[in-house]
Design a protein around this motif. Structure first.
Motif, mmCIF file in Angstrom:
data_model
loop_
_atom_site.group_PDB
_atom_site.id
_atom_site.type_symbol
_atom_site.label_atom_id
_atom_site.label_comp_id
_atom_site.label_asym_id
_atom_site.label_seq_id
_atom_site.Cartn_x
_atom_site.Cartn_y
_atom_site.Cartn_z
ATOM 1 N N ALA A 81 -16.946 5.465 22.172
ATOM 2 C CA ALA A 81 -16.955 5.274 20.719
ATOM 3 C C ALA A 81 -17.142 6.597 19.989
ATOM 4 C CB ALA A 81 -18.067 4.300 20.327
ATOM 5 N N PHE A 82 -17.981 7.465 20.531
ATOM 6 C CA PHE A 82 -18.196 8.762 19.889
ATOM 7 C C PHE A 82 -16.912 9.589 19.910
ATOM 8 C CE2 PHE A 82 -19.531 13.187 19.613
ATOM 9 C CZ PHE A 82 -20.374 13.143 18.521
ATOM 10 N N LYS A 83 -16.199 9.513 21.018
ATOM 11 C CA LYS A 83 -14.929 10.230 21.116
ATOM 12 C C LYS A 83 -13.901 9.666 20.133
ATOM 13 C CE LYS A 83 -11.434 12.609 22.765
ATOM 14 N NZ LYS A 83 -11.224 14.013 22.348
ATOM 15 N N GLU A 84 -13.885 8.342 20.002
ATOM 16 C CA GLU A 84 -12.886 7.693 19.160
ATOM 17 C C GLU A 84 -13.162 7.878 17.672
ATOM 18 O OE1 GLU A 84 -10.091 5.964 20.000
ATOM 19 O OE2 GLU A 84 -10.367 6.515 22.079
ATOM 20 N N SER A 85 -14.421 7.701 17.259
ATOM 21 C CA SER A 85 -14.703 7.655 15.819
ATOM 22 C C SER A 85 -16.056 8.241 15.435
ATOM 23 C CB SER A 85 -14.681 6.195 15.352
ATOM 24 O OG SER A 85 -15.823 5.514 15.880
ATOM 25 N N ARG A 86 -16.727 8.893 16.401
ATOM 26 C CA ARG A 86 -18.117 9.316 16.213
ATOM 27 C C ARG A 86 -19.027 8.124 15.936
ATOM 28 N NH1 ARG A 86 -19.159 14.628 16.189
ATOM 29 N NH2 ARG A 86 -17.361 16.033 16.158
ATOM 30 N N GLY A 87 -18.622 6.974 16.460
ATOM 31 C CA GLY A 87 -19.446 5.777 16.362
ATOM 32 C C GLY A 87 -19.429 5.085 15.012
ATOM 33 N N ASP A 88 -18.424 5.344 14.205
ATOM 34 C CA ASP A 88 -18.353 4.786 12.847
ATOM 35 C C ASP A 88 -17.577 3.467 12.859
ATOM 36 O OD1 ASP A 88 -18.050 4.208 10.178
ATOM 37 O OD2 ASP A 88 -17.274 6.180 9.616
ATOM 38 N N TYR A 89 -18.273 2.371 12.565
ATOM 39 C CA TYR A 89 -17.630 1.052 12.552
ATOM 40 C C TYR A 89 -16.583 0.923 11.440
ATOM 41 C CZ TYR A 89 -21.088 -1.033 15.762
ATOM 42 O OH TYR A 89 -21.861 -1.354 16.857
ATOM 43 N N PHE A 90 -16.731 1.663 10.361
ATOM 44 C CA PHE A 90 -15.971 1.381 9.156
ATOM 45 C C PHE A 90 -14.887 2.421 8.855
ATOM 46 C CE2 PHE A 90 -20.414 -0.076 8.657
ATOM 47 C CZ PHE A 90 -20.169 -1.432 8.813
ATOM 48 N N THR A 91 -14.462 3.146 9.865
ATOM 49 C CA THR A 91 -13.465 4.185 9.656
ATOM 50 C C THR A 91 -12.057 3.704 10.009
ATOM 51 O OG1 THR A 91 -12.965 6.510 10.107
ATOM 52 C CG2 THR A 91 -13.624 5.174 11.979
ATOM 53 N N ILE A 92 -11.080 4.295 9.352
ATOM 54 C CA ILE A 92 -9.663 4.070 9.668
ATOM 55 C C ILE A 92 -9.013 5.437 9.791
ATOM 56 C CG2 ILE A 92 -7.491 3.006 8.939
ATOM 57 C CD1 ILE A 92 -9.073 1.173 7.106
ATOM 58 N N ASN A 93 -8.318 5.688 10.911
ATOM 59 C CA ASN A 93 -7.716 7.012 11.058
ATOM 60 C C ASN A 93 -6.354 7.080 10.368
ATOM 61 O OD1 ASN A 93 -5.741 5.974 12.764
ATOM 62 N ND2 ASN A 93 -6.492 6.991 14.595
ATOM 63 N N THR A 94 -5.712 8.218 10.440
ATOM 64 C CA THR A 94 -4.461 8.436 9.708
ATOM 65 C C THR A 94 -3.313 7.587 10.235
ATOM 66 O OG1 THR A 94 -3.949 10.318 11.154
ATOM 67 C CG2 THR A 94 -5.098 10.796 9.096
ATOM 68 N N LEU A 95 -3.478 7.026 11.439
ATOM 69 C CA LEU A 95 -2.430 6.175 12.009
ATOM 70 C C LEU A 95 -2.745 4.693 11.833
ATOM 71 C CD1 LEU A 95 -1.762 8.137 15.330
ATOM 72 C CD2 LEU A 95 -0.464 8.236 13.193
ATOM 73 N N GLY A 96 -3.859 4.404 11.166
ATOM 74 C CA GLY A 96 -4.202 3.011 10.889
ATOM 75 C C GLY A 96 -5.060 2.337 11.942
ATOM 76 N N TYR A 97 -5.581 3.111 12.884
ATOM 77 C CA TYR A 97 -6.450 2.523 13.902
ATOM 78 C C TYR A 97 -7.846 2.321 13.317
ATOM 79 C CZ TYR A 97 -2.817 3.176 17.354
ATOM 80 O OH TYR A 97 -1.634 3.098 18.054
ATOM 81 N N LEU A 98 -8.483 1.218 13.734
ATOM 82 C CA LEU A 98 -9.648 0.719 13.015
ATOM 83 C C LEU A 98 -10.953 0.780 13.800
ATOM 84 C CD1 LEU A 98 -7.913 -2.619 11.912
ATOM 85 C CD2 LEU A 98 -8.205 -0.612 10.475
ATOM 86 N N GLY A 99 -12.016 1.106 13.086
ATOM 87 C CA GLY A 99 -13.371 0.863 13.557
ATOM 88 C C GLY A 99 -13.918 1.823 14.583
ATOM 89 N N LYS A 100 -15.040 1.424 15.119
ATOM 90 C CA LYS A 100 -15.804 2.241 16.046
ATOM 91 C C LYS A 100 -14.992 2.638 17.273
ATOM 92 C CE LYS A 100 -20.136 1.989 18.732
ATOM 93 N NZ LYS A 100 -21.333 1.154 19.000
ATOM 94 N N TYR A 101 -14.163 1.700 17.768
ATOM 95 C CA TYR A 101 -13.394 1.956 18.993
ATOM 96 C C TYR A 101 -11.917 2.191 18.715
ATOM 97 C CZ TYR A 101 -17.684 0.135 21.036
ATOM 98 O OH TYR A 101 -19.004 -0.067 21.377
ATOM 99 N N GLN A 102 -11.541 2.267 17.426
ATOM 100 C CA GLN A 102 -10.172 2.606 17.016
ATOM 101 C C GLN A 102 -9.119 1.678 17.637
ATOM 102 O OE1 GLN A 102 -9.326 5.695 14.669
ATOM 103 N NE2 GLN A 102 -11.047 4.353 14.210
ATOM 104 N N PHE A 103 -9.160 0.431 17.219
ATOM 105 C CA PHE A 103 -8.192 -0.558 17.675
ATOM 106 C C PHE A 103 -6.967 -0.575 16.780
ATOM 107 C CE2 PHE A 103 -11.721 -2.433 20.036
ATOM 108 C CZ PHE A 103 -11.083 -2.887 21.182
ATOM 109 N N GLY A 104 -5.813 -0.782 17.397
ATOM 110 C CA GLY A 104 -4.584 -1.024 16.657
ATOM 111 C C GLY A 104 -4.417 -2.509 16.404
ATOM 112 N N SER A 105 -3.664 -2.857 15.381
ATOM 113 C CA SER A 105 -3.518 -4.271 15.009
ATOM 114 C C SER A 105 -2.848 -5.099 16.109
ATOM 115 C CB SER A 105 -2.719 -4.389 13.707
ATOM 116 O OG SER A 105 -1.445 -3.775 13.836
ATOM 117 N N GLU A 106 -1.913 -4.522 16.839
ATOM 118 C CA GLU A 106 -1.233 -5.271 17.905
ATOM 119 C C GLU A 106 -2.186 -5.569 19.060
ATOM 120 O OE1 GLU A 106 1.797 -6.654 17.719
ATOM 121 O OE2 GLU A 106 1.681 -5.910 15.651
#
Length: 220
Positions: A81-106
């Motif tokens: 999680a730290f690698k993906e988002s620094r542990g932030d549940y509420f973040t969205i990256n520039t490609l639209g991946y979501l949350g602490k673990y950076q999940f894609g919608s599919e």
């Protein structure tokens, strides 16, 4: 701290003794029987021992949680999680991946989540999603884990946790290609993170708690 406790005990006792002597001057109370002479009451515990004692008490009282996650499954989750988002549940990256673990919608759809917005603002669901996705990936990669775990590819030892981390990054299909080509096909995402990098970086964690599950879903 110990010294203060001793003082808090001795002072009230002394007051009670004096009152008793005043009220019963002819009694057979013998002061010698209540003397603290010869007792080592004035001492201090070394600070490091006091700290260790407090930490032991804390861990005993909170045995479910430990400040040291190490190579446990919780350590695996938090490191990833730290690698993906620094542990932030509420973040969205520039490609639209979501949350602490950076999940894609599919990927979310495959584990039963169809509302990305609700997912983003629900930390409990995000934790459930991580486990469900790991269970599904472990089922898909079960034969590859059995075949390649413990072997060396591209100069590092393949482990189950490394395989699951790489599958989280790139999907189980990309991991299969990497393993079966012995590192020849090394997928990288838009930010430059590769299957090889994740497989190496997150190796050696205990992911035995993850059970292979073809139909794993995230539910709360």
């Amino acid at each position: 701290m110990v010294k203060n406790k001793v003082k808090n005990f001795v002072l009230p006792f002394s007051i009670c003794f004096v009152i008793a002597m005043a009220l019963y001057p002819d009694s057979k109370l013998n002061p010698e029987n209540y003397s603290t002479k010869g007792l080592d009451l004035d001492y201090n515990i070394k600070e490091d021992l006091a700290i260790n004692s407090r930490m032991n008490n804390f861990e005993n009282e909170h045995s479910v949680f430990s400040l040291y996650l190490g190579k446990s499954f919780e350590g695996f989750k938090e490191a990833l999680a730290f690698k993906e988002s620094r542990g932030d549940y509420f973040t969205i990256n520039t490609l639209g991946y979501l949350g602490k673990y950076q999940f894609g919608s599919e990927t979310l759809k495959t584990i039963g989540i169809y509302s990305p917005n609700s997912f983003l603002y629900n930390p409990e669901l995000q934790e459930k999603a991580f486990v469900a996705n790991a269970e599904r990936n472990k089922w898909i990669l079960r034969n590859d884990i059995k075949r390649f775990e413990g072997k060396y590819i591209s100069g590092f030892k393949v482990t189950e946790s490394g395989i699951l981390a790489a599958a989280h990054l790139a999907g189980p299909g990309s991991v299969k290609k990497f393993l079966r080509s012995y590192g020849g096909q090394n997928f990288s995402d838009a930010y430059g993170s590769s299957v090889k990098h994740y497989m190496k970086k997150f190796s050696g964690y205990d992911t035995s708690i993850v059970k292979p599950n073809k139909s794993a879903k995230a539910r709360i």
